[in-house]
Structure formats: C-alpha cells, structure tokens
Design an enzyme around this catalytic site. Structure first.
Site, PDB file in Angstrom:
ATOM      1  N   GLU A 130       0.832  -1.207   0.000  1.00 20.64           N
ATOM      2  CA  GLU A 130       0.000   0.000   0.000  1.00 20.64           C
ATOM      3  C   GLU A 130       0.872   1.265   0.000  1.00 20.64           C
ATOM      4  O   GLU A 130       0.541   2.270  -0.637  1.00 20.64           O
ATOM      5  CB  GLU A 130      -0.920  -0.046   1.233  1.00 20.64           C
ATOM      6  N   THR A 183      -3.907   9.012  -4.476  1.00 18.32           N
ATOM      7  CA  THR A 183      -3.898   9.188  -3.016  1.00 18.32           C
ATOM      8  C   THR A 183      -2.783  10.127  -2.586  1.00 18.32           C
ATOM      9  O   THR A 183      -2.984  11.010  -1.736  1.00 18.32           O
ATOM     10  CB  THR A 183      -3.741   7.814  -2.330  1.00 18.32           C
TER      11      THR A 183
END
Ligand code: HSE
Length: 309
Positions: A130, A183
C-alpha cells in the site's frame, strides 16, 4: 493445496471522521485473484486483467506485499508464488484498489502455507504494498479487507487493529465519478496542523461513531458521520460534492462523505431500500453532466477477503 482463488473486496477508508484509522468492507465490488505455489523460488505476477499495471513484482502493490511476506518466511521456504490479478477495482477510485491487491496476495500465500501468519501480520505485509501507491504507510483500507466489517487502526507502529461490530441494517451506497485522484496527491493538499477546536469536534465524532457501532444506535451514527478536518480541503477535487451530499442526505442517508482519498463518495443508510433511494439521488445529481459514474449498493461485508470454491 497448490492454488487458491480469492475475492478481495473494495473498502471505504476514513468513514468521514476517522482519517487514516477507520474503515469498512464492501461486498459488491472487488478484485479476483489466483495465487499459485511453484517450485521456482520468488514472487511472479503472471497475469493482470482489467487495468494496465506493472508486472514486475517490485513495482506492483500485490508483488511488494507478497515480497515483504516472502522475505520474512524465506528461511523456511523452498517454493515461490505466482499471482494472477483480475483487477475489477479501478486504480485511483478511492475504494481501496491498491489495498485489495496487496491484501489479496498475502492472504492467498498465507492460505497456501496453512496460515502461519495472523490477520495483523498480513495487514503489516500488505501495508508495504500500500505504501508504494500512496507514499506513506496506512492500513485503513487494508484492515477492513483482511478483518471484515468495520475496523479501527489503533496504531501502525506497532500495528494494532481493532475489529468493530457492524449493525445489521447498515448499507453502503457508493458513487464513483470516473476521474482519477491519486492518493499521494490527495494527501499532499492536506494541512499539516489542525486547529484544536476542530480536533475536539473530530475525536468526539470518532468516539461517538465507535460507540454507535457497538450499540447499533443509528441516530448516533447519523450524528457522528461528519468530517470537519479533511473534507473541507478534499471536496474541491470532487465534482458536485456539496450537492451530491445534500441530495444523499435528503434521500435518507445517515451520512455521506468522501470515500478514502476520493473521488468515490459513500453514504451509509439504515436498510437496503433507503440505500437504493440514495443511489438514485446520487445518480440524479450527475444526470445532466458529462461525467461518467458508477454506483453500487452494498451490505457491509463482515467476512472480508474470502476463498472462492
Ligand atoms: N486514509 C487514506 C487517505 C486512505 O484518506 O488518504 C487512502 O485511500
């Protein structure tokens, strides 16, 4: 067992007030993956359907997560793993696309090896993948996928995940305007400091939401689903956000906020019928625009990632 097929679900991070700590798991959208044990050592990504993503394990979130786990296990391993990804969650959609791939690969390897690692350890390995996507470690999409239901990430160093109860009538509605928000970029626009008054408001909401989940108090859920810190900055990235939220609330949603780092927006509702009304209201908001959308209504997935028969 040398091969496993899994469903790795999409997730909603932040849940309005809980930036980087709260999340919940969806069940109507997710990635399908096949993990295969091989005699050849190492981690290989052998197939990716759906989106154009890197095959080199070191550059792919699923590969990086698998490598983190593999390196940790290496002394005991005389095998390797192949990973196939049928990617259904669009990258940059705000519903945990990278998290689904990262957690799917470590879940699959763990199952093939007879579950040597627990869910917290799997979340830790997946966090390495991630981090590749967002330039920082956070587990608020990973934890709900791996643990199921609602989760609270108490800390990431050391990693501590708390599973929260899911009120049985809670449904999520998701709208995904088809624009991409990275993100890392969505994090870069956030302020480094928070005024004390807003912080007080926000942690009161987090505490209230956690209590409301424990007591199935839907009116307190409604009261607590408010983000006074992140939303004011990020909403500018999402077309029609204010009107979308107003329409969702008018249709009966308990709350409506940005899903993760956006552009998806989620609403929580009591009961499927209201969640469907909210879906219609959200679709209507975009009816006369040129922005393509996708919407989903989903029960909260309390199981999380699962092995397919
Ligand atoms: N908590 C993270 C963020 C989730 O909002 O940046 C990213 O999907």
């Amino acid at each position: 067992m040398t091969e496993i097929k899994i469903f790795s679900p999409a997730t909603v991070a932040n849940v309005a007030c809980g930036f980087d700590v709260l999340g919940f798991c969806l069940d109507s959208v997710g990635d399908y993956m096949t993990i295969r044990k091989t005699d050849e050592k190492g981690i290989r990504i052998t197939k990716i359907d759906g989106f154009d993503l890197p095959y080199e394990a070191e550059k792919n979130v699923a590969g990086v997560a698998a490598l983190a786990m593999y390196k940790d296990l290496d002394l005991d391993l005389d095998c390797g793993f192949e990973i196939e990804i049928d990617k259904r969650i669009r990258p940059g959609s705000g519903i945990g696309s990278s998290a689904a791939s990262a957690s799917g690969s470590v879940y699959g390897i763990n199952e093939l090896l007879g579950r040597p690692k627990d869910k917290t350890e799997l979340t830790f390995y997946a966090m390495q993948g991630e981090a590749l996507a967002s330039n920082c470690e956070h587990a608020d999409n990973l934890a709900p996928g791996i643990f199921g239901g609602f989760t609270l990430v108490k800390s990431i160093n050391p990693l501590k995940v708390i599973s929260l109860p899911t009120p049985s009538e809670l449904y999520a509605t998701i709208i995904h305007p088809q624009i991409e928000i990275k993100t890392a970029e969505s994090r870069a626009i956030l302020p480094k400091e928070v005024p004390l008054g807003k912080a007080i408001n926000q942690w009161a909401n987090v505490g209230s939401l956690v209590h409301a989940l424990h007591t199935s108090d839907y009116s307190l859920i409604k009261n607590a689903l408010e983000d006074v810190i992140i939303e004011p900055f990020r909403k500018a990235l999402i077309p029609n956000f204010d009107i979308l939220k107003a329409n969702a609330l008018k249709a009966g949603a308990l709350g409506c906020a940005i899903s993760g780092s956006g552009p998806s927006v989620f609403a929580l509702s009591k009961g499927k019928n209201i969640a469907e009304d909210v879906e219609s209201a959200m679709r209507q908001t975009f009816a006369n625009t040129s922005i393509a959308i996708e919407t989903y209504v989903s029960k909260i997935n309390v199981e999380g990632i699962k092995t397919l028969e």
